[in-house]
Design an enzyme around this catalytic site. Structure first.
Site, mmCIF file in Angstrom:
data_model
loop_
_atom_site.group_PDB
_atom_site.id
_atom_site.type_symbol
_atom_site.label_atom_id
_atom_site.label_comp_id
_atom_site.label_asym_id
_atom_site.label_seq_id
_atom_site.Cartn_x
_atom_site.Cartn_y
_atom_site.Cartn_z
ATOM 1 N N CYS A 1 8.773 -76.931 -73.089
ATOM 2 C CA CYS A 1 9.356 -75.717 -73.661
ATOM 3 C C CYS A 1 8.885 -75.480 -75.090
ATOM 4 C CB CYS A 1 10.873 -75.780 -73.601
ATOM 5 S SG CYS A 1 11.549 -77.147 -74.547
ATOM 6 N N CYS B 1 1.531 -87.749 -62.772
ATOM 7 C CA CYS B 1 2.360 -88.960 -62.847
ATOM 8 C C CYS B 1 3.228 -89.034 -61.594
ATOM 9 C CB CYS B 1 3.242 -88.946 -64.095
ATOM 10 S SG CYS B 1 4.319 -90.394 -64.199
ATOM 11 N N CYS C 1 27.828 -79.707 -35.566
ATOM 12 C CA CYS C 1 28.028 -81.146 -35.382
ATOM 13 C C CYS C 1 27.183 -81.908 -36.394
ATOM 14 C CB CYS C 1 27.630 -81.555 -33.965
ATOM 15 S SG CYS C 1 27.831 -83.327 -33.671
ATOM 16 N N CYS D 1 26.504 -86.779 -27.252
ATOM 17 C CA CYS D 1 27.002 -86.931 -28.614
ATOM 18 C C CYS D 1 28.526 -86.966 -28.614
ATOM 19 C CB CYS D 1 26.488 -85.773 -29.464
ATOM 20 S SG CYS D 1 27.105 -85.788 -31.154
ATOM 21 N N HIS E 1 17.240 -82.443 -20.264
ATOM 22 C CA HIS E 1 16.117 -81.863 -19.525
ATOM 23 C C HIS E 1 15.647 -82.854 -18.461
ATOM 24 C CE1 HIS E 1 13.140 -84.267 -21.667
ATOM 25 N NE2 HIS E 1 13.546 -83.805 -22.821
ATOM 26 N N CYS F 1 -12.271 -43.019 -9.844
ATOM 27 C CA CYS F 1 -13.607 -43.570 -9.987
ATOM 28 C C CYS F 1 -13.611 -45.084 -9.902
ATOM 29 C CB CYS F 1 -14.177 -43.119 -11.328
ATOM 30 S SG CYS F 1 -15.798 -43.799 -11.645
ATOM 31 N N CYS G 1 -15.452 -53.882 -5.151
ATOM 32 C CA CYS G 1 -16.033 -55.180 -4.807
ATOM 33 C C CYS G 1 -16.029 -56.142 -5.984
ATOM 34 C CB CYS G 1 -17.460 -54.999 -4.298
ATOM 35 S SG CYS G 1 -18.602 -54.501 -5.584
ATOM 36 N N CYS H 1 -18.500 -47.663 -2.388
ATOM 37 C CA CYS H 1 -19.042 -48.997 -2.510
ATOM 38 C C CYS H 1 -19.329 -49.521 -1.116
ATOM 39 C CB CYS H 1 -18.041 -49.911 -3.203
ATOM 40 S SG CYS H 1 -18.551 -51.608 -3.162
HETATM 41 ZN ZN LIG Z 1 5.577 -89.826 -66.068
HETATM 42 ZN ZN LIG Z 2 13.129 -84.828 -24.570
HETATM 43 ZN ZN LIG Z 3 -18.697 -52.119 -5.370
HETATM 44 ZN ZN LIG Z 4 27.016 -83.563 -31.630
HETATM 45 ZN ZN LIG Z 5 11.803 -78.949 -73.083
#
Ligand SMILES: [Zn+2]
Ligand SMILES: [Zn+2]
Ligand SMILES: [Zn+2]
Ligand SMILES: [Zn+2]
Ligand SMILES: [Zn+2]
Ligand SMILES: [Zn+2]
Lengths: 151, 533
Positions: B154, B205, B249, B272, B288, B333, B349, B363
């Site tokens: 500062c 640092c 939770c 849980c 799952h 067409c 085709c 065709c």
């Molecule tokens: Zn330091």
């Molecule tokens: Zn899993």
């Molecule tokens: Zn064709």
């Molecule tokens: Zn839970």
């Molecule tokens: Zn300062």
């Protein structure tokens, strides 16, 4: 607007008086939390010679939360997307309130010197970078010439 | 410490009337495919942590917060922690985000961070005024202790006299003002939901902020939130624990017999304390059984992906043989063009249009090879879809019935009242109807999942036996459902009652046969699936 915290005033002061090489950052007159930034492409990188415009915004939670930074100049880089959003860990989960605007801009400059296609934000660019690095670098140079010419 | 011993001598399950006594302790298991488990209340879960912490505190002679940080780092594996700690205490402490107690930095408070490592993103020293040359920690702190302190976060200045009350450094020595610490820690807890891994504010640092300090810094509400997050982390970091997924939770199930590697042969359904079932293996909020967790997951994904697929079969559509996208015939067409891949073909085709020459509108190439191959591939994809829909529709039908359970109970209750009045039966005497409904509902859940099972089973003799059992249960349930729908007439009530009771017992028997045979089949490796399990 609420008065600026001392931290922001100090950082601004130092950025204005003693900016890191290749980087400029000046607060917007309308909003002192909004900075107009330029970053020069690092030497020996595909972005060499380019000047990239960015915008940087300090949210209310700064420095507890990171600044929001975005490229305004189009750039061909695997970690920067079309909208100029930057994939850089310190701008996300690796942010520490001890970091500063300065550190952030230096890190972005370093990112230009060391693109990392394995942690991509712009997927198509990263893909090209991996498949044909030479062509990707040529593309990045071309975009630098086209879009990052400081105009 | 053995967690099993613990569970038995320390955490008694409180019987709240929902459970069989069997669930209390790891009592004799009913079936080979059942798992033993305990239901724990939130306070018992808190006690488990306290006990593990107290144990480590004693054995390793550490304070409680340090013991807690170590345990969390080692995923609550006390044995592993003790082993590593005895091998190399300072490594164990450093890895966990604590410096060893012998380190001077734990007691002195250097005002400046050690120079940041020169690894990737470039780091710069925060305030060049104060970082003159990299002096030793001792001399630096000795000098700065006299002067005021500016909080690096500062930038507010604190006089030397207020250092101990207004500022704070963890064992790593990175000092910041108390206000910044509070804001930082509260943000981590309330916004980011962090708890066990809140690190020092200094960039890079990894020192962990101890729980005892967090409690000192934050308001009671945030502290409570912090403790809750710690509990959540404890349960999710402990492989033998799982939260009950049922809303409202707060119980936790403890089960050591269903590690992930066993889930290709058991379906660890547990009940849980809140009265609801869940799967300990995957957290599914119902039984799952008899389907393995992995198949349930595949099935759910398939059902989600194919819901659209199922719809277009109903409509009069064909699939493009190039890209499988759906094409609707429009007008008379036969020259069709796939909207997606632009493949041109003949509707009659299915062959490529390019071979049709100028034979517009008619065709006569139905037997040409190209057209036959195309129809073949279409037929195959249709057949596999038809097969899926066969099982899906049956599965979905039981799923739908389950949604109407409440109505089923309500209607049955009405009938039970009517029977009490017109048939002159006692309340006890009409309970058979409710028991029959319970049986139907239970059997339907099993049937539902049996169709998921059947979908993934390879066709062989075993599968045929499975489907026989499935069919028997399906019929038995249908008959019982029919009986339950009958309106009890005064003169036929006793017969209806006998029929329902008998049929209910029969459903129960068919249910148990299907369940038993299927679950045993896993242990006996009788089932072959079309996917890897
Ligand atoms: Zn330091
Ligand atoms: Zn899993
Ligand atoms: Zn064709
Ligand atoms: Zn839970
Ligand atoms: Zn300062
Ligand atoms: Zn197509």
């Amino acid at each position: 607007m609420a008065a600026l915290p001392k931290r922001i005033l100090k950082e601004t002061e130092r950025l204005m008086s003693d900016a890191p090489p290749g980087i400029s950052a000046a607060p917007n007159n309308d909003n002192l939390r909004h900075f107009d930034v330029t970053v020069a492409g690092p030497d020996q990188s595909p972005y060499e010679g380019g000047v990239f415009k960015l915008e940087l915004f300090l949210p209310d939670e700064y420095p507890m939360n990171p600044p929001k930074v975005r490229f305004l100049t189009r750039i061909y880089h695997p970690n920067i997307d079309k909208l100029g959003r930057i994939c850089l860990d310190i701008l996300k989960d690796k942010w520490s309130p001890a970091l500063q605007i300065r550190t952030v801009l230096l890190s972005i400059q370093a990112l230009l010197g060391a693109p990392n296609p394995d942690d991509p934000l712009a997927n198509d660019v990263a893909q090209n970078w991996k498949e044909d690095e030479k062509a990707a670098i040529a593309q990045a140079k071309e975009w630098t010439r086209l879009y990052a010419n400081g105009e | 410490m053995s967690s099993d011993e613990d569970a038995n001598d320390y955490f008694e399950y409180e019987d709240d009337g929902f459970e069989d006594d069997e669930m209390d302790q790891e009592a004799p298991v009913k079936k080979d495919y059942d798992v033993a488990y305990n239901v724990k209340t939130l306070s018992q879960v808190i006690d488990m942590q306290k006990k593990a912490i107290a144990n480590i505190q004693t054995v390793l002679e550490l304070d409680a917060s340090t013991a807690a940080i170590l345990l969390r780092h080692f995923g609550w594996n006390s044995e592993k922690l003790q082993e590593q700690f005895f091998n190399d205490p300072s490594k164990a402490l450093t890895d966990a985000g604590l410096s060893p107690p012998s380190s001077p930095s734990a007691h002195t408070s250097p005002l400046l961070p050690p120079t940041a490592s020169s690894s990737t993103p470039p780091r710069i020293t925060r305030s060049s005024k104060r970082v003159a040359t990299p002096a030793t920690t001792r001399s630096r702190s000795a000098v700065s202790i006299q002067t005021s302190f500016e909080c690096p976060v500062c930038c507010i200045e604190y006089p030397a006299a207020s250092l101990s009350t207004k500022t704070l450094a963890l064992g790593c020595g990175h000092r910041f003002c108390r206000d910044c610490w509070v804001e930082y820690v509260v943000g981590k807890i309330r916004t980011d939901g962090e708890s066990a891994k809140i690190q020092c504010m200094e960039n890079g640092c990894h020192r962990i902020v101890k729980g005892s300090l967090i409690d000192q810094l934050v308001d009671p509400d945030t502290s409570q939130r912090y403790r809750k997050l710690l509990n959540e982390a404890f349960v999710s970091d402990t492989a033998t624990l799982r939260w009950c997924p049922h809303p409202g939770c707060e119980n936790v199930i403890e089960c050591s017999q269903a590690p992930p590697r066993m889930l290709n042969q058991i379906v660890p359904t547990v009940t849980c304390g809140c009265g609801n079932e869940l799967c300990f293996g995957c957290g599914f909020a119902a039984s799952h059984r008899p389907v393995l967790c992995k198949l349930v997951k595949l099935w759910q994904k398939k059902c989600a992906d194919d819901s659209e697929t199922a719809n277009w079969l109903q409509a009069n559509t064909k699939e493009c043989i190039k890209c499988q996208s759906t094409i609707e015939k429009n007008g008379g067409c036969n020259h069709m063009t796939c909207k997606k891949c632009k493949w041109e073909f003949c509707w009659v085709c299915m062959g490529p249009w390019s071979e049709h020459g100028t034979a517009w509108y008619q065709c006569n190439r139905y037997d040409e090879k190209s057209g036959m191959d195309a129809r073949d591939s279409q037929a195959k994809s249709r057949a596999s879809l038809e097969r899926y829909l066969h099982y899906f529709n049956r599965w979905a039908n039981h799923e739908l019935s389950a949604k109407l359970d409440a109505d089923f109970y309500k209607n049955t209750e009405k009938k039970m009242e009517a029977m009490q009045q017109s048939g002159n039966l006692s309340w006890i005497e009409v309970q058979f109807a409710k028991q029959a409904v319970d049986t139907v509902i239970r059997a339907r859940i099993t049937l539902k999942w049996s169709y998921c099972m059947a979908f993934y089973l390879k066709r062989n003799n075993q599968t045929e036996l499975f489907e026989d059992n499935q069919r028997d249960l399906e019929r038995a349930v249908e008959n019982l459902g029919y009986l339950l729908e009958q309106n009890p007439e005064p003169d036929s009530i006793s017969k209806l009652r006998a029929d329902i009771t008998n049929q209910s017992a029969y459903v129960q028997k068919r249910h148990d046969i299907l369940m038993d045979d299927t679950l045993k089949g896993y242990l006996e490796r009788r089932w072959e699936f079309s996917v890897d399990i």
